[in-house]
Enzyme design. Sequence first.
Site, PDB file in Angstrom:
ATOM      1  N   TYR A 191      -6.788  -6.786  -2.599  1.00  0.00           N
ATOM      2  CA  TYR A 191      -6.591  -5.788  -1.814  1.00  0.00           C
ATOM      3  C   TYR A 191      -6.815  -6.173  -0.610  1.00  0.00           C
ATOM      4  O   TYR A 191      -6.601  -5.358   0.478  1.00  0.00           O
ATOM      5  CB  TYR A 191      -7.608  -4.746  -2.092  1.00  0.00           C
ATOM      6  N   TYR A 242      -3.783   4.957  -6.059  1.00  0.00           N
ATOM      7  CA  TYR A 242      -5.040   5.485  -5.741  1.00  0.00           C
ATOM      8  C   TYR A 242      -5.909   4.365  -4.755  1.00  0.00           C
ATOM      9  O   TYR A 242      -7.048   4.652  -4.237  1.00  0.00           O
ATOM     10  CB  TYR A 242      -6.079   5.525  -6.949  1.00  0.00           C
ATOM     11  N   ARG A 243      -5.366   3.267  -4.870  1.00  0.00           N
ATOM     12  CA  ARG A 243      -5.834   2.061  -4.023  1.00  0.00           C
ATOM     13  C   ARG A 243      -5.014   1.135  -3.811  1.00  0.00           C
ATOM     14  O   ARG A 243      -4.307   0.767  -4.760  1.00  0.00           O
ATOM     15  CB  ARG A 243      -7.182   1.644  -5.015  1.00  0.00           C
TER      16      ARG A 243
END
Length: 522
Positions: free
Chosen positions: A92, A467-468
């Site tokens: 991420y 969502y992420r």
Amino acid sequence: MADRIFPPGLDAASFDSAINALKRELGEDKVFDTELDRNTYIDPYALGDGLDHAASAALAPTSVEEVQAIVRLANEHKLPVWPVARGKNLGYGGASPVLAGSAVLDMTRMNQILDVDERYAYATLEPGVGFYQFHEHLTNNDIPLWMSVPANGWGSVIGNALERGIGYTPYGDNTTKLCGLEVVTPTGEIVRTGMGAMEGNKSWAHYPYSFGPSWDQMFVQSNLGVVTKANMWMMPEPEMTAHAQVNLPEMEDIKWAMDILADLRLRGIIEHNVVFGNYLHDASAFTTRADWYEGEGPIPDEIAEKIQETYNVGWWTFHLSLFGDGGVVEAKQKIVNEAFEPRLGKKLEWRHWQKGQPREPFSIAVGVPMVLPLNVVNWMGGRGGHIGFSPILPPSGELAYDAFLRRKRRFEEAGLDYYSSFTVGHRHIANVNMILYNRDDADMVSRARNLFTQMIKDAREEGYGEYRTHIDFMQPVADTYDYNNHALKRLNETVKDALDPNGVIAPGKSGVWPARLREGRE
């Protein structure tokens, strides 16, 4: 290499002034601004060289008072800071900031386990406490409480919850197990949420709300403050657990199996997040692609079949776990058997853990941290990387199968191996499409980036949102949440400007920019 880079509005002289002020306040051993320091915080899995998200420096506080001092000086010098708990948000962006030139506020040294209450099953932790550290503390002190751990055990317990990460015990929706936060606001003030808003309140870790509005989720995936400690509910150790592996030989089996899983999750028979993954999960953890195939394009069907046979997996495989007292587990096991065995045409084989036995063989299913799944980054060779596109779907087998076909086709168009899973939650599915790439192959990196961008567009057209996401894609993902002319975005910006008028806390996080940096970000 990460050359000196300055955030918007600061030149070399004003940046040096800020760094020198921070060194005077914190001590030189807590401020890092050399080239080596900057390189340390570059995303190790970046889609490219990662320099478009290079930090200007890093700050390593050891107390909430030092976090306050950092925020105060950041405001004074207009220096944006990017808070990370341990910086292990791999896939991420790691510890890298959205806005190049931000200083990383690295809270790894704030790693105190402040309280573990065995009777009421909660812990109070600082953000630098990692899963391995906490597991060791629980084990060494014979505390019969279990964590819920993600696939990457290097990370922070609180940091994972603040990013809506998941684990695989019944307490696996980690963000929902937060119960009261201590936060340094963008103006440097300390606030406690929930019952902690009352001085000396004895129920802070017992009830997640207080009187009036509840703000805990405002600090999740947000840039509205710096969390410096949090209470986390934990799972009391059960009497026993049962575990079974389910192999599905055909792609189409996802339709009926997903519907059964969704029903069992909804009724509370299965209480954990179930990862419904394709055959590459095992192969990529233990081998590289070159061990199986060195041709162009995605892995052919005959190689896929060989992988399934070698690792005793299906086209899809998932693992089920049951938890509780012996009689409860046996009763649930009977219900699960009756649901699956007629469709599988064979009996499920269960392994059992009893209280007092070692948990390590069952790993993350029983709250024991591990990092083996990170081996997937080696799949394509070279300096590997991974990035996941994870839209949220209703828990329907038909919808999951449709999403699978669409995503698989996009992977094939990009010439990349299809690695996917469907994490079955209580009332939703997170469709995690993992893109594995070799960072040393510029063409592959470009194809991976284009694939991700295309999947954002596809999911929006299908009515699904992620969502992420990785720091590269926070803005385009945020832009897909467009109801009523992006009303949520405007609300986020209004709150950001009110709480952080100088825009110093994590500008760009989750697509939320402060007013002074908003121009031209569309």
